[in-house]
Each structure stands twice: as C-alpha cells, then as structure tokens.
Design a protein around this motif. Sequence first.
Motif: not given
Length: 212
Positions: A96-97, A105-107, A109-112, A127-129
């Motif tokens: 995904a990244l 990615l956050a979108g 998952l439904g979060v910011g 961090s995710p990255l």
Amino acid sequence: MLDFAAQYAAFQRRDPAWDGVVFVAVKTTGVYCRPVCRARTPLARNVRFYGSAPSAERAGFRPCLRCRPEAAPFCPAWKGTRTTVERALALIEEGALDRGNVEALAGRLGVGARHLSRLFAEHLDASPLQVALSLRVQRAKRLIDGSELPLTLVAQHAGFSSARRMNAAFAKLYGHSAASLRCKRPTVAMQSTPMEIGNGQELRHRQCGTEA
C-alpha cells in the motif's frame, strides 16, 4: 513496557517464544539481532531492546547478517489487541505504501493519517513509512540472496521506485551496496525452487548450497 531483566534473560537462553516480539541491539557493534541469534551474548550494559525492526533501524542499528532479523516473524507482543494497526500492517505488506501515501492508507482504514501515525508510534515505535521501507528492504534482501534477478528487477519486485533508491536504502542500513550482499559462492550446487515475491506471485530462483 516489557521488563529489561525478562527480555535479557530470554535473550540469554535464546528463547524462540520471543522471536519477533523483541529485537536486541548491541551498542558496541551497532548491530541488532533476533533474540535467538547464536552469537555470543553481550553484556547487559551494552544491550538495548526494541519492539520492532524498524524502531531499531531508526535508532541507527543495522541488521545482523548472521541471524537475519528481517526474517523474524512480524508478530509484536500486542498483536490481536489493535485491529487498526494489524490491518495497516497487512496493507503495507501488500504494498500500500509502495504505490500510495499514508493519507490514502489511513483513508482505507477509516482513520486520520495523524491518528494512524500515533498508533504506529505507540505500538511499533516507528512510523508507517519506516515500516514500509523496512519491509521493502527485507523483500529485496531475500531476492538478492536467493535469485539471480538483475538489481533493477529486484528493486521493482521489492517495491522500490528505482534501483538507485534501493541502493541508497541498503547503503544507509547495511553500510554496503545491494550488489555486495548478493550470494557469491564460486563452488555451489544450484537448485531451482519457487520464491514468493508478494501478491501471490512466485519467482523461480536458484538456491545456493555447497556441492557434495
């Protein structure tokens, strides 16, 4: 927070139950290992523990070439208690990244994006990255070790945008170029076996083994 004494005791006995739960960094060598590494156990004062490979790398430690912490099971001790992070990890492992950004990615998952980054900082200390980069390096390392693909294709299959970016990541993490880590054994028996490279794909690769 896991107790240092408990972690060090598990490291001393090379307890496989802790493999993937903690990563052991040695301040005197600048290397981090799996707790099952067969290298001589360092003194407790020279050891630091991390909850993930990316967090150890962020602190400046490079992976051990003996125990290959990139091969450790990715199963933090809290697994199962944070569904959002688990789903994010699964999506990152799927690339995904490699193709998108943290906001996208956050979108999904439904979060910011900020909330997702806070969850990663809380549970992975990375961090995710940083997690995505670590996984790309792991995929590339497996392909370099077990295939004869040109480095441009290794970079592509691993999720890097270019071989140049892959080489920069390897130089920063290992202190060596990607090419220098390829299996170079002049007298080997080669056996063709399938290697999974993600998204259900398999790559036929040659596996190194000493000749009889």
